[in-house]
Design a protein around this motif. Structure first.
Motif, PDB file in Angstrom:
ATOM      1  N   LEU A 125      66.146 -53.620  -7.532  1.00  0.00           N
ATOM      2  CA  LEU A 125      66.496 -52.320  -7.658  1.00  0.00           C
ATOM      3  C   LEU A 125      67.756 -51.852  -6.661  1.00  0.00           C
ATOM      4  O   LEU A 125      67.991 -52.327  -5.665  1.00  0.00           O
ATOM      5  N   VAL A 126      68.686 -51.047  -7.394  1.00  0.00           N
ATOM      6  CA  VAL A 126      70.162 -50.967  -6.782  1.00  0.00           C
ATOM      7  C   VAL A 126      70.035 -49.182  -6.931  1.00  0.00           C
ATOM      8  O   VAL A 126      69.989 -48.737  -8.068  1.00  0.00           O
ATOM      9  N   LYS A 127      70.183 -48.346  -6.047  1.00  0.00           N
ATOM     10  CA  LYS A 127      70.596 -47.179  -5.927  1.00  0.00           C
ATOM     11  C   LYS A 127      71.821 -46.586  -5.505  1.00  0.00           C
ATOM     12  O   LYS A 127      72.292 -47.113  -4.593  1.00  0.00           O
ATOM     13  N   GLN A 128      72.455 -45.691  -6.393  1.00  0.00           N
ATOM     14  CA  GLN A 128      73.790 -44.984  -5.949  1.00  0.00           C
ATOM     15  C   GLN A 128      73.619 -43.535  -5.933  1.00  0.00           C
ATOM     16  O   GLN A 128      73.216 -43.089  -7.149  1.00  0.00           O
ATOM     17  N   PHE A 161      78.776 -48.772 -10.929  1.00  0.00           N
ATOM     18  CA  PHE A 161      78.485 -49.503  -9.722  1.00  0.00           C
ATOM     19  C   PHE A 161      77.229 -50.294  -9.979  1.00  0.00           C
ATOM     20  O   PHE A 161      77.243 -51.619  -9.555  1.00  0.00           O
ATOM     21  N   CYS A 162      76.085 -49.796 -10.505  1.00  0.00           N
ATOM     22  CA  CYS A 162      75.052 -50.904 -10.616  1.00  0.00           C
ATOM     23  C   CYS A 162      75.291 -51.826 -11.428  1.00  0.00           C
ATOM     24  O   CYS A 162      74.879 -53.101 -11.479  1.00  0.00           O
ATOM     25  N   TRP A 163      75.939 -51.582 -12.625  1.00  0.00           N
ATOM     26  CA  TRP A 163      76.388 -52.537 -13.789  1.00  0.00           C
ATOM     27  C   TRP A 163      77.282 -53.550 -13.028  1.00  0.00           C
ATOM     28  O   TRP A 163      77.029 -54.867 -13.066  1.00  0.00           O
ATOM     29  N   TRP A 164      77.969 -53.284 -11.939  1.00  0.00           N
ATOM     30  CA  TRP A 164      79.122 -54.422 -11.520  1.00  0.00           C
ATOM     31  C   TRP A 164      78.310 -55.081 -10.409  1.00  0.00           C
ATOM     32  O   TRP A 164      78.104 -56.482 -10.183  1.00  0.00           O
ATOM     33  N   PHE A 165      77.303 -54.375  -9.537  1.00  0.00           N
ATOM     34  CA  PHE A 165      76.681 -55.093  -8.633  1.00  0.00           C
ATOM     35  C   PHE A 165      75.400 -56.040  -9.043  1.00  0.00           C
ATOM     36  O   PHE A 165      75.713 -57.007  -8.446  1.00  0.00           O
ATOM     37  N   ILE A 194      69.600 -37.347 -12.714  1.00  0.00           N
ATOM     38  CA  ILE A 194      69.060 -38.279 -12.194  1.00  0.00           C
ATOM     39  C   ILE A 194      69.017 -39.428 -13.370  1.00  0.00           C
ATOM     40  O   ILE A 194      68.252 -39.164 -14.559  1.00  0.00           O
ATOM     41  N   THR A 195      69.344 -40.495 -13.258  1.00  0.00           N
ATOM     42  CA  THR A 195      69.360 -41.555 -14.222  1.00  0.00           C
ATOM     43  C   THR A 195      69.088 -42.795 -14.032  1.00  0.00           C
ATOM     44  O   THR A 195      69.240 -43.232 -12.901  1.00  0.00           O
ATOM     45  N   ILE A 196      68.244 -43.295 -14.680  1.00  0.00           N
ATOM     46  CA  ILE A 196      67.683 -44.781 -14.630  1.00  0.00           C
ATOM     47  C   ILE A 196      67.953 -45.595 -15.646  1.00  0.00           C
ATOM     48  O   ILE A 196      67.798 -45.204 -16.661  1.00  0.00           O
ATOM     49  N   ASN A 201      67.903 -58.549 -17.033  1.00  0.00           N
ATOM     50  CA  ASN A 201      67.020 -59.362 -16.236  1.00  0.00           C
ATOM     51  C   ASN A 201      65.773 -58.604 -15.572  1.00  0.00           C
ATOM     52  O   ASN A 201      64.941 -59.157 -14.893  1.00  0.00           O
ATOM     53  N   GLY A 202      65.568 -57.280 -16.071  1.00  0.00           N
ATOM     54  CA  GLY A 202      64.533 -56.290 -15.519  1.00  0.00           C
ATOM     55  C   GLY A 202      64.719 -55.474 -14.377  1.00  0.00           C
ATOM     56  O   GLY A 202      64.016 -54.828 -13.835  1.00  0.00           O
ATOM     57  N   ALA A 203      66.060 -55.937 -13.487  1.00  0.00           N
ATOM     58  CA  ALA A 203      66.318 -54.995 -12.617  1.00  0.00           C
ATOM     59  C   ALA A 203      66.652 -53.740 -13.039  1.00  0.00           C
ATOM     60  O   ALA A 203      67.003 -53.316 -14.190  1.00  0.00           O
ATOM     61  N   VAL A 204      66.512 -52.713 -12.209  1.00  0.00           N
ATOM     62  CA  VAL A 204      66.821 -51.188 -12.213  1.00  0.00           C
ATOM     63  C   VAL A 204      68.001 -50.623 -11.291  1.00  0.00           C
ATOM     64  O   VAL A 204      67.908 -50.756 -10.287  1.00  0.00           O
ATOM     65  N   GLY A 205      68.760 -49.789 -12.211  1.00  0.00           N
ATOM     66  CA  GLY A 205      69.544 -49.097 -11.392  1.00  0.00           C
ATOM     67  C   GLY A 205      69.301 -47.430 -11.491  1.00  0.00           C
ATOM     68  O   GLY A 205      68.916 -47.111 -12.348  1.00  0.00           O
ATOM     69  N   MET A 206      69.278 -47.058 -10.174  1.00  0.00           N
ATOM     70  CA  MET A 206      68.993 -45.559 -10.233  1.00  0.00           C
ATOM     71  C   MET A 206      70.247 -44.751  -9.725  1.00  0.00           C
ATOM     72  O   MET A 206      70.747 -45.000  -8.542  1.00  0.00           O
TER      73      MET A 206
END
Length: 344
Positions: A125-128, A161-165, A194-196, A201-206
């Motif tokens: 999980l990565v949140k920005q 950011f989430c895509w890069w991280f 709010i976007t998810i 690989n199943g990871a989630v960016g919020m």
């Protein structure tokens, strides 16, 4: 960064703007028409800081003139424009560089370094979040010029950011909830988003965005893995807790007052990553570095923006790829959900 480049010209169609800007910053030449500036042989690279609706045409004109392009986010209004921009620069043999400064923000770069070294195990999980009181320039509030609201303006950062991280992996799906909570008289766009984002690989960016947060810029990340986590606030670790009964000149971007308790930030531009970003782009032009943020990056973000606005319109998750044709601007997929339905 005088060792890498210098600003030699500026253009603005607004009367007196370019001339005044050039005078304040010691820039040799100013133009009222960017197309005249493109004919200046001293110009090698341009930085497009115009309204979103102008990005594509300026980029294509610059490519034809043989100039490298730094384009501010978001890349453009539509996927068709993104493709045309990328194609024009490829044909002309010039770079199309996408100005996503979060790839260069020191705290966020450190967080990614730690993640890549395995400090957090498998990151799931990565949140920005980026939240503030709204844009400075009037055109941001006009969806005909901007293409959308807070999601388009701020969400493009978090999406990138989430895509890069997470290693620039493929996006499976996007779900977004949008609303206009405070600024309905000023804009037809969303001011809360709010976007998810679900990755391969199943990871989630919020990604959380708002134009309704007074008190100054709020930009932060959270990263969670099975072996650890980290948190970073872009600016607050570089702020001086300050009290003043009379106020003073400037504390931080978007802060409307400096009376009472405030948190003036030092090295603000460095914390954002702007100097590092432009230094990298200059070195890319000199073939000393390889771009880490280019037109293709902007195109990935554009498709996810499409999916996010469509998701908000239809009230459900949108699977990628999602490439509807003939969309005038991303927000239309929210306001006119039948356009999103037709594209599925």
């Amino acid at each position: 960064m005088p060792e890498e480049m210098e600003v030699v010209a500026v253009a603005s169609p607004t009367g007196g703007n370019a001339e005044g800007f050039a005078k304040r910053h010691g820039i040799p030449r100013s133009y009222s028409d960017y197309r005249e500036m493109l004919g200046d042989p001293a110009v090698e690279m341009i930085s497009i800081t115009a309204p979103n609706r102008l990005h594509a045409q300026i980029t294509i004109d610059a490519a034809k003139a043989g100039k490298h392009v730094v384009c501010e986010k978001p890349l453009c209004m539509t996927l068709e424009e993104a493709d045309a921009m990328i194609d024009a620069c490829k044909k002309a043999g010039v770079l199309l560089l996408y100005a996503e400064e979060l790839f260069f923000a020191p705290k966020y770069v450190k967080a990614k370094q730690l993640a890549d070294e395995g400090a957090f195990g498998r990151v799931h999980l990565v949140k920005q979040g980026e939240k503030h009181s709204g844009p400075h320039s009037d055109w941001f509030w006009d969806v005909e010029q901007s293409g959308g609201g807070a999601l388009m303006d701020l969400g493009c950062h978090g999406i990138a950011f989430c895509w890069w991280f997470l290693g620039k992996q493929r996006v499976r799906s996007v779900y977004s909830h949008l609303s206009t909570q405070v600024n309905a008289r000023r804009t037809k766009g969303d001011d809360e988003a709010i976007t998810i984002i679900e990755f391969e690989n199943g990871a989630v960016g919020m990604v959380e965005n708002s134009w309704n947060r007074p008190g100054g810029m709020d930009d932060s990340i959270e990263v969670f893995g099975d072996k650890g986590q980290t948190y970073a606030d872009m600016l607050m670790g570089n702020a001086l807790p300050t009290y003043s009964e009379v106020g003073f000149g400037y504390a931080v971007e978007k802060a409307s007052s400096t009376k009472g308790w405030t948190y003036p930030v030092f090295e603000e531009h460095w914390n954002y990553g702007f100097p590092q970003e432009m230094r990298h782009f200059a070195r890319c032009v000199r073939r000393k570095e390889t771009p880490i943020s280019d037109g293709e990056t902007g195109r990935v973000v554009q498709e996810i923006l499409y999916a996010a606005y469509a998701s908000a319109g239809l009230g459900r998750k949108i699977s990628l790829p999602f490439r509807p044709k003939g969309i005038a601007k991303p927000i239309d997929l929210w306001k006119k959900p039948e356009l999103a339905e037709a594209a599925l």
